[in-house]
Scaffold this motif. Structure first.
Motif, PDB file in Angstrom:
ATOM      1  N   VAL A   1       0.836  -1.196   0.000  1.00 52.74           N
ATOM      2  CA  VAL A   1       0.000   0.000   0.000  1.00 52.74           C
ATOM      3  C   VAL A   1       0.873   1.248   0.000  1.00 52.74           C
ATOM      4  O   VAL A   1       1.799   1.381   0.797  1.00 52.74           O
ATOM      5  CB  VAL A   1      -0.927   0.012   1.227  1.00 52.74           C
ATOM      6  N   VAL A   2       0.606   2.143  -0.929  1.00 48.37           N
ATOM      7  CA  VAL A   2       1.349   3.386  -1.016  1.00 48.37           C
ATOM      8  C   VAL A   2       0.625   4.456  -0.209  1.00 48.37           C
ATOM      9  O   VAL A   2       1.234   5.293   0.452  1.00 48.37           O
ATOM     10  CB  VAL A   2       1.482   3.839  -2.484  1.00 48.37           C
ATOM     11  N   PHE A   3      -0.696   4.414  -0.289  1.00 51.73           N
ATOM     12  CA  PHE A   3      -1.486   5.495   0.285  1.00 51.73           C
ATOM     13  C   PHE A   3      -2.851   4.955   0.645  1.00 51.73           C
ATOM     14  O   PHE A   3      -3.453   4.217  -0.128  1.00 51.73           O
ATOM     15  CB  PHE A   3      -1.615   6.602  -0.771  1.00 51.73           C
ATOM     16  N   GLN A   4      -3.329   5.264   1.838  1.00 54.56           N
ATOM     17  CA  GLN A   4      -4.664   4.777   2.192  1.00 54.56           C
ATOM     18  C   GLN A   4      -5.403   5.843   2.967  1.00 54.56           C
ATOM     19  O   GLN A   4      -4.886   6.448   3.906  1.00 54.56           O
ATOM     20  CB  GLN A   4      -4.561   3.494   3.041  1.00 54.56           C
ATOM     21  N   TRP A   5      -6.653   6.097   2.547  1.00 51.50           N
ATOM     22  CA  TRP A   5      -7.466   7.086   3.250  1.00 51.50           C
ATOM     23  C   TRP A   5      -8.914   6.748   2.948  1.00 51.50           C
ATOM     24  O   TRP A   5      -9.361   6.872   1.813  1.00 51.50           O
ATOM     25  CB  TRP A   5      -7.126   8.488   2.756  1.00 51.50           C
ATOM     26  N   GLY A   6      -9.626   6.275   3.970  1.00 52.33           N
ATOM     27  CA  GLY A   6     -11.005   5.848   3.764  1.00 52.33           C
ATOM     28  C   GLY A   6     -11.035   4.689   2.780  1.00 52.33           C
ATOM     29  O   GLY A   6     -10.253   3.749   2.896  1.00 52.33           O
ATOM     30  N   PHE A   7     -11.894   4.793   1.775  1.00 51.88           N
ATOM     31  CA  PHE A   7     -11.989   3.709   0.795  1.00 51.88           C
ATOM     32  C   PHE A   7     -10.899   3.813  -0.263  1.00 51.88           C
ATOM     33  O   PHE A   7     -10.706   2.914  -1.063  1.00 51.88           O
ATOM     34  CB  PHE A   7     -13.383   3.715   0.134  1.00 51.88           C
ATOM     35  N   VAL A   8     -10.185   4.948  -0.264  1.00 56.87           N
ATOM     36  CA  VAL A   8      -9.117   5.096  -1.258  1.00 56.87           C
ATOM     37  C   VAL A   8      -7.900   4.313  -0.799  1.00 56.87           C
ATOM     38  O   VAL A   8      -7.378   4.535   0.291  1.00 56.87           O
ATOM     39  CB  VAL A   8      -8.746   6.582  -1.431  1.00 56.87           C
ATOM     40  N   ARG A   9      -7.490   3.362  -1.630  1.00 56.69           N
ATOM     41  CA  ARG A   9      -6.376   2.516  -1.247  1.00 56.69           C
ATOM     42  C   ARG A   9      -5.520   2.313  -2.488  1.00 56.69           C
ATOM     43  O   ARG A   9      -5.884   1.584  -3.406  1.00 56.69           O
ATOM     44  CB  ARG A   9      -6.923   1.182  -0.743  1.00 56.69           C
ATOM     45  N   ILE A  10      -4.417   3.029  -2.533  1.00 62.09           N
ATOM     46  CA  ILE A  10      -3.565   2.959  -3.716  1.00 62.09           C
ATOM     47  C   ILE A  10      -2.396   2.026  -3.442  1.00 62.09           C
ATOM     48  O   ILE A  10      -1.649   2.214  -2.484  1.00 62.09           O
ATOM     49  CB  ILE A  10      -3.065   4.364  -4.108  1.00 62.09           C
ATOM     50  N   THR A  11      -2.257   1.013  -4.285  1.00 53.26           N
ATOM     51  CA  THR A  11      -1.166   0.061  -4.109  1.00 53.26           C
ATOM     52  C   THR A  11      -0.219   0.153  -5.295  1.00 53.26           C
ATOM     53  O   THR A  11      -0.591   0.658  -6.367  1.00 53.26           O
ATOM     54  CB  THR A  11      -1.710  -1.376  -4.048  1.00 53.26           C
ATOM     55  N   THR A  12       0.995  -0.342  -5.102  1.00 52.07           N
ATOM     56  CA  THR A  12       1.949  -0.306  -6.213  1.00 52.07           C
ATOM     57  C   THR A  12       1.438  -1.155  -7.375  1.00 52.07           C
ATOM     58  O   THR A  12       1.677  -0.846  -8.535  1.00 52.07           O
ATOM     59  CB  THR A  12       3.330  -0.841  -5.771  1.00 52.07           C
ATOM     60  N   ASP A  13       0.703  -2.240  -7.030  1.00 53.44           N
ATOM     61  CA  ASP A  13       0.167  -3.082  -8.101  1.00 53.44           C
ATOM     62  C   ASP A  13      -0.820  -2.310  -8.958  1.00 53.44           C
ATOM     63  O   ASP A  13      -0.832  -2.432 -10.190  1.00 53.44           O
ATOM     64  CB  ASP A  13      -0.545  -4.312  -7.506  1.00 53.44           C
ATOM     65  N   ALA A  14      -1.667  -1.503  -8.305  1.00 53.75           N
ATOM     66  CA  ALA A  14      -2.644  -0.708  -9.058  1.00 53.75           C
ATOM     67  C   ALA A  14      -1.920   0.286  -9.953  1.00 53.75           C
ATOM     68  O   ALA A  14      -2.238   0.437 -11.131  1.00 53.75           O
ATOM     69  CB  ALA A  14      -3.584   0.015  -8.102  1.00 53.75           C
ATOM     70  N   ILE A  15      -0.905   0.958  -9.384  1.00 50.12           N
ATOM     71  CA  ILE A  15      -0.163   1.941 -10.176  1.00 50.12           C
ATOM     72  C   ILE A  15       0.448   1.270 -11.397  1.00 50.12           C
ATOM     73  O   ILE A  15       0.354   1.755 -12.517  1.00 50.12           O
ATOM     74  CB  ILE A  15       0.949   2.609  -9.325  1.00 50.12           C
ATOM     75  N   ARG A  16       1.037   0.086 -11.179  1.00 52.29           N
ATOM     76  CA  ARG A  16       1.673  -0.622 -12.279  1.00 52.29           C
ATOM     77  C   ARG A  16       0.641  -1.006 -13.340  1.00 52.29           C
ATOM     78  O   ARG A  16       0.818  -0.739 -14.541  1.00 52.29           O
ATOM     79  CB  ARG A  16       2.368  -1.875 -11.734  1.00 52.29           C
ATOM     80  N   THR A  17      -0.479  -1.608 -12.909  1.00 55.20           N
ATOM     81  CA  THR A  17      -1.505  -2.037 -13.857  1.00 55.20           C
ATOM     82  C   THR A  17      -1.985  -0.879 -14.726  1.00 55.20           C
ATOM     83  O   THR A  17      -2.052  -0.974 -15.948  1.00 55.20           O
ATOM     84  CB  THR A  17      -2.706  -2.629 -13.093  1.00 55.20           C
ATOM     85  N   TYR A  18      -2.294   0.253 -14.059  1.00 54.00           N
ATOM     86  CA  TYR A  18      -2.878   1.343 -14.824  1.00 54.00           C
ATOM     87  C   TYR A  18      -1.853   2.111 -15.634  1.00 54.00           C
ATOM     88  O   TYR A  18      -2.171   2.632 -16.705  1.00 54.00           O
ATOM     89  CB  TYR A  18      -3.694   2.258 -13.901  1.00 54.00           C
ATOM     90  N   SER A  19      -0.589   2.165 -15.186  1.00 53.55           N
ATOM     91  CA  SER A  19       0.410   2.805 -16.054  1.00 53.55           C
ATOM     92  C   SER A  19       0.607   1.957 -17.295  1.00 53.55           C
ATOM     93  O   SER A  19       0.751   2.492 -18.398  1.00 53.55           O
ATOM     94  CB  SER A  19       1.765   3.009 -15.376  1.00 53.55           C
ATOM     95  N   LEU A  20       0.579   0.624 -17.133  1.00 50.62           N
ATOM     96  CA  LEU A  20       0.754  -0.231 -18.315  1.00 50.62           C
ATOM     97  C   LEU A  20      -0.396  -0.016 -19.289  1.00 50.62           C
ATOM     98  O   LEU A  20      -0.194   0.067 -20.506  1.00 50.62           O
ATOM     99  CB  LEU A  20       0.834  -1.709 -17.895  1.00 50.62           C
ATOM    100  N   ILE A  21      -1.634   0.120 -18.763  1.00 55.17           N
ATOM    101  CA  ILE A  21      -2.776   0.364 -19.651  1.00 55.17           C
ATOM    102  C   ILE A  21      -2.581   1.680 -20.403  1.00 55.17           C
ATOM    103  O   ILE A  21      -2.803   1.761 -21.606  1.00 55.17           O
ATOM    104  CB  ILE A  21      -4.097   0.384 -18.852  1.00 55.17           C
ATOM    105  N   MET A  22      -2.109   2.719 -19.673  1.00 57.46           N
ATOM    106  CA  MET A  22      -1.904   4.013 -20.321  1.00 57.46           C
ATOM    107  C   MET A  22      -0.886   3.900 -21.444  1.00 57.46           C
ATOM    108  O   MET A  22      -1.091   4.434 -22.533  1.00 57.46           O
ATOM    109  CB  MET A  22      -1.411   5.039 -19.309  1.00 57.46           C
ATOM    110  N   ILE A  23       0.216   3.208 -21.167  1.00 58.22           N
ATOM    111  CA  ILE A  23       1.248   3.053 -22.197  1.00 58.22           C
ATOM    112  C   ILE A  23       0.670   2.300 -23.389  1.00 58.22           C
ATOM    113  O   ILE A  23       0.884   2.674 -24.548  1.00 58.22           O
ATOM    114  CB  ILE A  23       2.466   2.289 -21.622  1.00 58.22           C
ATOM    115  N   ARG A  24      -0.117   1.251 -23.098  1.00 56.58           N
ATOM    116  CA  ARG A  24      -0.689   0.463 -24.183  1.00 56.58           C
ATOM    117  C   ARG A  24      -1.611   1.318 -25.052  1.00 56.58           C
ATOM    118  O   ARG A  24      -1.575   1.257 -26.273  1.00 56.58           O
ATOM    119  CB  ARG A  24      -1.467  -0.726 -23.619  1.00 56.58           C
ATOM    120  N   VAL A  25      -2.423   2.167 -24.393  1.00 53.18           N
ATOM    121  CA  VAL A  25      -3.340   3.034 -25.119  1.00 53.18           C
ATOM    122  C   VAL A  25      -2.573   3.959 -26.056  1.00 53.18           C
ATOM    123  O   VAL A  25      -2.916   4.107 -27.231  1.00 53.18           O
ATOM    124  CB  VAL A  25      -4.196   3.844 -24.120  1.00 53.18           C
TER     125      VAL A  25
END
Lengths: 278, 179
Positions: free
Chosen positions: A100-124
C-alpha cells in the motif's frame, strides 16, 4: 460559414516512403498482428521494445513522430483524469495487494494498481500511435482495396466482399458532395432567420431539424438516382469484375513480412528473458 | 448473403451522412456534463434500420464505427473492438424495437427505436471500454446517466422528426417532382 475548407477525411499524408509503397494488404495484416501482440505484453521493457519498433516504422514512413502523436494532445487531460479515477476507485480490485502506497477511507492505492494502470496508459498510447501510422501512410482507397481483397477470402462462406467495399466507396465518395449540400442548406435556412447553436441543448437539438430534414431528403433523392444509374448499367456485385489497379505483392512486402516476423520472435524472447515486474 | 443494389447504395449514403455529421461537427450538441458533447452521429444507423431494415442499419453503423476508429481523437476509440464492433448493432436493435411496435403506433415505435438504438450504442461502447480496460467499471452508470440520457432525448427528437418529415415529404413530394 465555410464548412468545406476544414474537412479532413482520414489522415493520409502522401509520401513516397517504403511504408507507403507497401501493398495495403500487407500493411493491414501486419498491423492487425502487431496490435494483437500489443495486448499480450505486460511489462514496461516489452512496451519499450514495441515502441522502438513503431518509432522506426514511423521514421521509415517519413512522418514526424510529433505529427503522428498530435492527435493525442486533446486526449492527454482525459488520460490523466482517467488514470487518477482508476487509482482512486479501484481499491477493491487490489484488496489483497500488500504494497500500500497510500490509504485514506476507501481510497487505497497500491503499487500493483499503479503498475496495472500505467501499463494500460502506455498500451493506449502505443495502440493510438500504431493506428495513426497505418492511416497516415495508407490512402483510404488503398485501405478499401486492401480490405475488399482480404475479405474476398471469405467469399466462399458467403461474405459479399465487393458489395461491402462498394458501400464504403459510396460513403467516402458522397461526403464532399453532402458537405456542399449541407453548406447550401445552412445558408438558406440562416437567410430565412433560422438560429443555429443557440439556447439550451433541447433548443439546439430542435435547431438541427430544419437542416437535417432537407439534407436527408436530398440524400435519399441522390440515393434513388444512384440506384437507377447502377441498375441501368447492370451492376451485379463483384462477379467477373476487373480492376484497373491490381494489388500485387512485391519483394518489399515479403521483406516487411520477414522483418515483422523477426521482430515478433525477438519480442517474445525478450519478454521471456526480462520477466515482470519490469 | 447477397446485397441488393438498393441496400448497398442506401447504406453507403447514410454512412456518408454519419461521417458528415462528424467532420462538420454538426452532429455534436453541447450538453452540460463532463464530456461536454452529446452526439447524433449514430442517428443515421437508426434511420437505416427503421427505414430500410436491419442489414442497412448494421452496415451504416459499421461505417460510422470505422470512421470513428480512423478519426479517433481519444484512445478509447483507437481500438476497433470499442469503435467498430458495438456500432454494428445500433441499427439492428433499433430495427427490432421498431418492427415489434410498429403496428401499435408509428410515433411510439420511432421513439422506442431511437431510445433502444442510442442505448445500444452507449451500453456496448462503454461495456467494451470497461472490458478492454480503458474505463473503470465505476464510470459506467455516471456516464450512462449524464451522456446516455441526454443522447436518448436528442436522438428521439431528431429521429421522430426526421422519419415523419421524410415520410410526409415522400408522399407529397411525388406530385411535386412530377410537375
Amino acid at each position: 460559414m465555410e464548412l468545406s475548407k476544414d474537412i479532413t477525411l482520414g489522415q493520409y499524408v502522401p509520401r513516397d516512403s517504403v511504408i507507403h509503397r507497401l501493398d495495403p494488404r500487407t500493411k493491414i495484416v501486419l498491423w492487425m498482428v502487431l496490435i494483437t501482440v500489443l495486448f499480450f505484453i505486460h511489462t514496461y521493457t516489452g512496451y519499450l521494445v514495441f515502441a522502438l519498433f513503431i518509432l522506426w516504422v514511423t521514421h521509415l514512413a517519413e512522418i514526424p513522430v510529433l505529427y503522428a502523436l498530435r492527435g493525442l494532445k486533446p486526449a492527454i487531460p482525459f488520460i490523466i483524469v482517467l488514470f487518477i479515477i482508476q487509482l482512486l476507485f479501484s481499491g477493491s480490485l487490489f484488496a489483497d495487494s500488500p504494497n500500500v502506497v497510500f490509504q485514506w477511507g476507501f481510497v487505497r492505492i497500491t503499487t500493483d494498481a499503479i503498475r496495472t494502470y500505467s501499463l494500460i496508459m502506455i498500451r493506449v498510447v502505443l495502440l493510438f500511435l500504431s493506428v495513426t501510422i497505418l492511416t497516415l501512410a495508407t490512402s483510404l482507397v488503398g485501405l478499401t482495396d486492401g480490405m475488399e481483397n482480404l475479405l474476398s477470402i471469405g467469399r466462399r462462406i458467403g461474405i459479399p466482399a465487393n458489395e461491402l467495399a462498394m458501400v464504403m466507396v459510396i460513403a467516402l465518395r458522397f461526403v464532399p458532395t453532402l458537405v456542399d449540400e449541407l453548406e447550401k442548406i445552412m445558408k438558406a435556412q440562416m437567410a430565412r432567420g433560422a438560429l443555429i447553436d443557440e439556447g439550451n441543448f433541447i433548443q439546439r437539438t430542435k435547431q438541427k431539424i430544419p437542416i437535417l430534414i432537407p439534407l436527408l431528403m436530398s440524400t435519399f433523392r441522390r440515393a434513388e438516382d444512384l440506384i437507377v444509374a447502377m441498375e441501368a448499367r447492370c451492376y451485379r456485385g463483384g462477379k467477373g469484375r476487373t480492376k484497373r489497379r491490381q494489388l500485387r505483392l512485391t519483394a518489399l512486402d515479403y521483406r516487411a513480412i520477414g522483418i515483422t516476423a523477426g521482430f515478433l520472435v525477438f519480442l517474445m524472447a525478450f519478454i521471456r528473458l526480462v520477466p515482470p515486474p519490469w | 448473403m447477397s446485397l441488393s443494389t438498393r441496400k448497398i447504395v442506401i447504406s453507403g449514403i447514410l454512412g456518408a451522412v454519419a461521417i458528415l455529421l462528424g467532420v462538420t461537427r454538426i452532429g455534436f450538441i453541447p450538453v452540460p456534463n463532463l464530456s461536454g458533447n452529446a452526439t447524433i452521429m449514430h442517428v443515421p444507423a437508426i434511420l437505416g434500420g427503421v427505414m430500410e431494415g436491419p442489414v442497412v442499419g448494421a452496415l451504416t453503423g459499421t461505417i460510422f464505427g470505422i470512421f470513428s476508429f480512423l478519426n479517433a481523437t481519444i484512445p478509447l476509440f483507437a481500438d476497433p473492438l470499442v469503435a467498430v464492433l458495438p456500432r454494428i448493432f445500433i441499427g439492428v436493435t433499433a430495427y427490432l424495437a421498431y418492427a415489434a411496435t410498429r403496428r401499435i403506433n408509428l410515433v411510439l415505435s420511432l421513439v422506442l427505436a431511437a431510445t433502444v438504438g442510442t442505448l445500444t450504442n452507449t451500453f456496448l461502447v462503454l461495456g467494451m471500454g470497461i472490458l478492454r480496460g480503458y474505463l473503470p467499471a465505476e464510470a459506467f452508470w455516471p456516464i450512462v446517466l449524464t451522456n446516455g440520457l441526454a443522447e436518448v432525448v436528442i436522438a428521439t427528437i431528431i429521429t421522430v422528426a426526421l422519419v415523419l418529415g421524410i415520410e410526409r415529404a415522400r408522399k407529397g413530394g411525388a406530385s411535386a417532382k412530377a410537375s
